[in-house]
Design an enzyme around this catalytic site. Structure first.
Site, PDB file in Angstrom:
ATOM      1  N   HIS A 188       0.820  -1.223   0.000  1.00  0.00           N
ATOM      2  CA  HIS A 188       0.000   0.000   0.000  1.00  0.00           C
ATOM      3  C   HIS A 188       0.851   1.271   0.000  1.00  0.00           C
ATOM      4  O   HIS A 188       0.316   2.360  -0.206  1.00  0.00           O
ATOM      5  CB  HIS A 188      -0.942   0.028   1.208  1.00  0.00           C
TER       6      HIS A 188
ATOM      7  N   ASP B 243      -2.313 -10.617  -2.796  1.00  0.00           N
ATOM      8  CA  ASP B 243      -2.921 -10.245  -1.520  1.00  0.00           C
ATOM      9  C   ASP B 243      -4.406  -9.926  -1.759  1.00  0.00           C
ATOM     10  O   ASP B 243      -4.787  -9.506  -2.858  1.00  0.00           O
ATOM     11  CB  ASP B 243      -2.200  -9.018  -0.960  1.00  0.00           C
TER      12      ASP B 243
ATOM     13  N   HIS C 189      -5.999  -7.447  -0.792  1.00  0.00           N
ATOM     14  CA  HIS C 189      -6.190  -6.009  -1.002  1.00  0.00           C
ATOM     15  C   HIS C 189      -5.395  -5.514  -2.216  1.00  0.00           C
ATOM     16  O   HIS C 189      -4.275  -5.959  -2.458  1.00  0.00           O
ATOM     17  CB  HIS C 189      -5.750  -5.245   0.251  1.00  0.00           C
TER      18      HIS C 189
ATOM     19  N   ASP D 232      -4.320 -13.294   2.898  1.00  0.00           N
ATOM     20  CA  ASP D 232      -5.588 -12.861   3.487  1.00  0.00           C
ATOM     21  C   ASP D 232      -6.776 -13.160   2.563  1.00  0.00           C
ATOM     22  O   ASP D 232      -7.900 -12.746   2.837  1.00  0.00           O
ATOM     23  CB  ASP D 232      -5.553 -11.377   3.898  1.00  0.00           C
TER      24      ASP D 232
HETATM   25  C1  OKS Z   1      -6.780   0.636   8.978  1.00  0.00           C
HETATM   26  C2  OKS Z   1      -5.880  -0.277   8.181  1.00  0.00           C
HETATM   27  C3  OKS Z   1      -6.646  -1.204   7.312  1.00  0.00           C
HETATM   28  C4  OKS Z   1      -5.729  -1.984   6.457  1.00  0.00           C
HETATM   29  C5  OKS Z   1      -6.406  -3.149   5.822  1.00  0.00           C
HETATM   30  C6  OKS Z   1      -5.600  -3.842   4.764  1.00  0.00           C
HETATM   31  C7  OKS Z   1      -4.292  -4.407   5.221  1.00  0.00           C
HETATM   32  C8  OKS Z   1      -3.797  -5.439   4.264  1.00  0.00           C
HETATM   33  N1  OKS Z   1      -7.530  -0.038   9.986  1.00  0.00           N
HETATM   34  N2  OKS Z   1      -3.313  -5.074   3.086  1.00  0.00           N
HETATM   35  O1  OKS Z   1      -2.873  -5.967   2.210  1.00  0.00           O
HETATM   36  O2  OKS Z   1      -3.839  -6.629   4.498  1.00  0.00           O
HETATM   37 ZN    ZN Z   2      -4.074  -7.521   2.471  1.00  0.00          ZN
END
Ligand code: OKS
Ligand code: ZN
Length: 343
Positions: A159, A195, A197, A284
């Protein structure tokens, strides 16, 4: 398969807001410990420590002022007498100005963050640096002729963009490794993000470039984090047009829907003929993940690895998300064993 790991990840253990209350992040130290234990239990291969690379390697994909911010944020926070996690609480949305870097740490945190899932603590920078070094060490091994490697990165990276952190990510480990390959003779690199996300940071870093093909399979941003990027019509810009492939998938996606998208992505990557492949490896997508909405079973992760192996290129796996801590060791290592042709 070679694994690169460091205990330095344990220096980062932060909090996040859950239902209005500060609690330990889902992205916690036991994640990496569980995966390492599984690597050792199955005898995946040698486990080595990272080499130190330093900020110049990170600044190949991030801005220098952003790297400096990460390095200094905790000290600036602490200098104000603050003792608990540093979190952003204001952001320069739409018509607010984002052309002037604030001097105050409260302004800087919002300036360099896309959300509040990125607390900075006393040990965060050391862990973040080490995580990037794991990916760089893995890529260095590939460039020396090692056919595949697993960078057991924590915190994750996908991210994080050139100038912002978000979603537990600070430096974009996969992007840093991809750029390192290009800086050392590779002509084309593919980054495949599996992933749950969308890898918004990786997409953003390489969006206008043809030397990195970015492909991501993820929960549709209409109803999944990060919400503001990851749609199918984002195909690249300028010289990078056609070199960004998004596969947004609906809540409830199981193996059949996932496999079709994965095969399509891998076929396109094989046609691109990359010198190396970087996999942003999130698990995930597992049915019991506490924050995601796909339905993959543990055995499906073997098949993900097998499908990726079909690309037939040197491959670096970089750990991203996955929060069902009891199962992430089995699921992550299943991808690696599937890649190696084991069932
Ligand atoms: C705020 C952060 C939320 C992040 C969710 C995603 C994290 C993840 N509560 N990204 O690949 O797994
Ligand atoms: Zn993720």
């Amino acid at each position: 398969m070679l694994t690169i790991y460091s205990n330095a990840h344990r220096l980062h253990h932060a909090t996040e807001l859950k239902d209005g209350v500060l609690k330990p992040c889902f992205e916690m130290p036991s994640r990496a410990d569980t995966i390492l234990a599984r690597v050792q239990a199955v005898g995946l291969g040698e486990v080595i420590a990272p080499r130190e690379f330093g900020s110049a390697s990170y600044a190949r994909v991030h801005s220098e002022r952003y790297v400096r911010f990460l390095e200094q944020a905790w000290h600036e926070w602490q200098a104000l007498g603050r003792q608990h996690d540093a979190l952003p609480l204001i952001w320069p949305v739409r018509d607010l100005r984002s052309d002037i870097e604030p001097q105050h740490i409260d302004g800087k945190l919002g300036f360099y963050a896309m959300d509040a899932g990125v607390a900075i603590t006393a040990g965060t920078w050391q862990a973040v640096k080490s995580s990037a070094d794991l990916a760089l060490t893995g890529m260095a091994a590939l460039l020396q002729g090692t056919p595949s490697a697993f960078a057991l990165c924590r915190p994750p990276g996908h991210h994080a963009a050139a100038e912002y952190m978000g979603g537990y990510c600070y430096l974009n480990n996969a992007a840093i490794a991809a750029q390192h390959a290009l800086d050392n003779g590779a002509k084309r690199v593919a980054v495949l993000d599996v992933d749950y996300h969308h890898g918004n940071g990786t997409q953003s870093i390489f969006y206008d470039r043809a030397d990195v093909l970015f492909s991501s399979l993820h929960g549709d941003p209409r109803d999944s984090y990060p919400y503001f990027l990851g749609h199918r019509d984002e195909t690249g810009a300028g010289a990078g047009l056609g070199f960004n492939h998004n596969y947004p998938l609906p809540h409830g996606t199981g193996w059949d829907g996932y496999a079709a998208a994965l095969q399509h992505a891998c076929d396109a990557i094989a046609a691109y003929a990359p010198d190396v492949v970087v996999i942003s490896l999130g698990v995930d997508t597992f049915k019991d993940d506490p924050i995601s909405h796909f339905q993959l079973e543990s055995a499906d992760f073997l098949k993900i690895g097998q499908t990726i192996a079909g690309i037939g290129r040197p491959t670096l796996f970089v750990m991203e998300g996955g929060y069902m801590v009891d199962d992430i060791g089995v699921n992550a290592v299943n991808v690696l064993r599937g890649f190696e042709g084991q069932r």
